[in-house]
Design a protein around this motif. Structure first.
Motif, PDB file in Angstrom:
ATOM      1  N   GLU A   3      39.236  26.335  34.296  1.00  0.00           N
ATOM      2  CA  GLU A   3      38.350  27.351  34.864  1.00  0.00           C
ATOM      3  C   GLU A   3      39.120  28.653  35.007  1.00  0.00           C
ATOM      4  N   PRO A   4      38.510  29.777  34.672  1.00  0.00           N
ATOM      5  CA  PRO A   4      39.230  31.040  34.853  1.00  0.00           C
ATOM      6  C   PRO A   4      39.464  31.328  36.334  1.00  0.00           C
ATOM      7  N   ILE A   5      40.562  32.003  36.612  1.00  0.00           N
ATOM      8  CA  ILE A   5      40.866  32.464  37.959  1.00  0.00           C
ATOM      9  C   ILE A   5      40.394  33.910  38.039  1.00  0.00           C
ATOM     10  N   VAL A   6      39.562  34.186  39.031  1.00  0.00           N
ATOM     11  CA  VAL A   6      38.978  35.519  39.158  1.00  0.00           C
ATOM     12  C   VAL A   6      39.946  36.451  39.880  1.00  0.00           C
ATOM     13  N   VAL A   7      40.150  37.611  39.279  1.00  0.00           N
ATOM     14  CA  VAL A   7      40.853  38.719  39.905  1.00  0.00           C
ATOM     15  C   VAL A   7      39.786  39.769  40.193  1.00  0.00           C
ATOM     16  N   VAL A   8      39.730  40.234  41.445  1.00  0.00           N
ATOM     17  CA  VAL A   8      38.735  41.231  41.808  1.00  0.00           C
ATOM     18  C   VAL A   8      39.382  42.607  41.860  1.00  0.00           C
ATOM     19  N   VAL A  64      32.174  45.925  51.037  1.00  0.00           N
ATOM     20  CA  VAL A  64      32.037  45.595  49.620  1.00  0.00           C
ATOM     21  C   VAL A  64      30.561  45.718  49.241  1.00  0.00           C
ATOM     22  N   GLY A  65      30.313  46.371  48.127  1.00  0.00           N
ATOM     23  CA  GLY A  65      28.948  46.604  47.672  1.00  0.00           C
ATOM     24  C   GLY A  65      28.545  45.651  46.568  1.00  0.00           C
ATOM     25  N   GLU A  66      28.063  46.227  45.459  1.00  0.00           N
ATOM     26  CA  GLU A  66      27.534  45.407  44.371  1.00  0.00           C
ATOM     27  C   GLU A  66      28.581  45.177  43.288  1.00  0.00           C
ATOM     28  N   ARG A  67      28.359  44.106  42.540  1.00  0.00           N
ATOM     29  CA  ARG A  67      29.253  43.820  41.431  1.00  0.00           C
ATOM     30  C   ARG A  67      28.895  44.715  40.243  1.00  0.00           C
ATOM     31  N   ILE A  68      29.929  45.266  39.602  1.00  0.00           N
ATOM     32  CA  ILE A  68      29.746  46.049  38.384  1.00  0.00           C
ATOM     33  C   ILE A  68      29.484  45.050  37.254  1.00  0.00           C
ATOM     34  N   PRO A  69      28.456  45.248  36.435  1.00  0.00           N
ATOM     35  CA  PRO A  69      28.172  44.288  35.366  1.00  0.00           C
ATOM     36  C   PRO A  69      29.370  44.121  34.427  1.00  0.00           C
ATOM     37  N   ARG A  75      45.359  38.262  31.225  1.00  0.00           N
ATOM     38  CA  ARG A  75      46.229  37.201  30.702  1.00  0.00           C
ATOM     39  C   ARG A  75      45.658  35.864  31.165  1.00  0.00           C
ATOM     40  N   SER A  76      45.483  34.918  30.253  1.00  0.00           N
ATOM     41  CA  SER A  76      44.898  33.617  30.564  1.00  0.00           C
ATOM     42  C   SER A  76      45.666  32.967  31.712  1.00  0.00           C
ATOM     43  N   PRO A  77      44.971  32.379  32.658  1.00  0.00           N
ATOM     44  CA  PRO A  77      43.541  32.058  32.769  1.00  0.00           C
ATOM     45  C   PRO A  77      42.753  33.044  33.624  1.00  0.00           C
ATOM     46  N   TYR A  78      43.191  34.299  33.734  1.00  0.00           N
ATOM     47  CA  TYR A  78      42.577  35.254  34.655  1.00  0.00           C
ATOM     48  C   TYR A  78      41.470  36.079  34.000  1.00  0.00           C
ATOM     49  N   VAL A  79      40.456  36.407  34.797  1.00  0.00           N
ATOM     50  CA  VAL A  79      39.402  37.339  34.383  1.00  0.00           C
ATOM     51  C   VAL A  79      39.193  38.350  35.506  1.00  0.00           C
ATOM     52  N   LEU A  80      38.846  39.579  35.120  1.00  0.00           N
ATOM     53  CA  LEU A  80      38.628  40.655  36.077  1.00  0.00           C
ATOM     54  C   LEU A  80      37.141  40.845  36.337  1.00  0.00           C
ATOM     55  N   GLN A  81      36.790  40.853  37.617  1.00  0.00           N
ATOM     56  CA  GLN A  81      35.455  41.254  38.059  1.00  0.00           C
ATOM     57  C   GLN A  81      35.640  42.455  38.977  1.00  0.00           C
ATOM     58  N   VAL A  82      34.750  43.429  38.864  1.00  0.00           N
ATOM     59  CA  VAL A  82      34.867  44.645  39.665  1.00  0.00           C
ATOM     60  C   VAL A  82      33.638  44.790  40.558  1.00  0.00           C
ATOM     61  N   TRP A  83      33.901  45.166  41.795  1.00  0.00           N
ATOM     62  CA  TRP A  83      32.860  45.379  42.804  1.00  0.00           C
ATOM     63  C   TRP A  83      33.002  46.787  43.352  1.00  0.00           C
ATOM     64  N   THR A  84      31.872  47.401  43.697  1.00  0.00           N
ATOM     65  CA  THR A  84      31.953  48.682  44.394  1.00  0.00           C
ATOM     66  C   THR A  84      32.357  48.416  45.838  1.00  0.00           C
ATOM     67  N   ALA A  85      32.977  49.414  46.445  1.00  0.00           N
ATOM     68  CA  ALA A  85      33.358  49.319  47.852  1.00  0.00           C
ATOM     69  C   ALA A  85      33.430  50.730  48.411  1.00  0.00           C
TER      70      ALA A  85
END
Length: 131
Positions: A3-8, A64-69, A75-85
């Motif tokens: 499973e990917p590890i989420v980086v925010v 923290v606001g909404e997630r940016i689509p 670098r595996s296994p990480y994925v980036l998700q971005v949120w407004t704040a």
């Protein structure tokens, strides 16, 4: 498959400005700019992780606001998700406490004046339309 590890990452917004943070470490990333944030710990929501990371890295309290689509591979296994704040009214001004040596509030016309980390470029493009 792991499973990917989420980086925010935080699209920390103040009126028409976005906060950019310059990395001081590790050496291969030092001097490049990013959206501040960090890893989501087990049992933590992305939103809680983002608030914690910004408290640790910048000394600020945020809403923290909404997630940016989108989701961007790191670098595996990480994925980036971005949120407004946005900063809470009583929050102190951000300071580079960990992993960063400079911060800048960028307007839309100056958004590309800094050398963003490759993995943050697409996220910043998504955020650009909100400035």
């Amino acid at each position: 498959m792991t499973e990917p590890i989420v980086v925010v990452g935080a699209a920390l917004l103040d009126a028409d400005h976005l906060l950019a943070a310059r990395r001081s470490a590790p050496p291969e990333l030092a001097g490049r700019w990013e959206l501040p944030g960090g890893k989501v710990e087990p049992g933590e929501t992305p939103q809680a992780a983002l608030a914690r990371e910004l408290r640790e890295e910048l000394g600020v309290e945020v809403e923290v606001g909404e997630r940016i689509p989108g989701e961007w591979p790191l670098r595996s296994p990480y994925v980036l998700q971005v949120w407004t704040a946005k900063l809470f009214p009583a929050s102190p001004d951000p300071k580079p406490l960990q992993d960063h040596d400079d911060l800048r509030w960028l307007t839309r016309e100056h958004l590309w004046d800094v050398p963003w980390l490759d993995q943050d470029v697409e996220a910043v493009r998504e955020v650009e339309g909100r400035l």
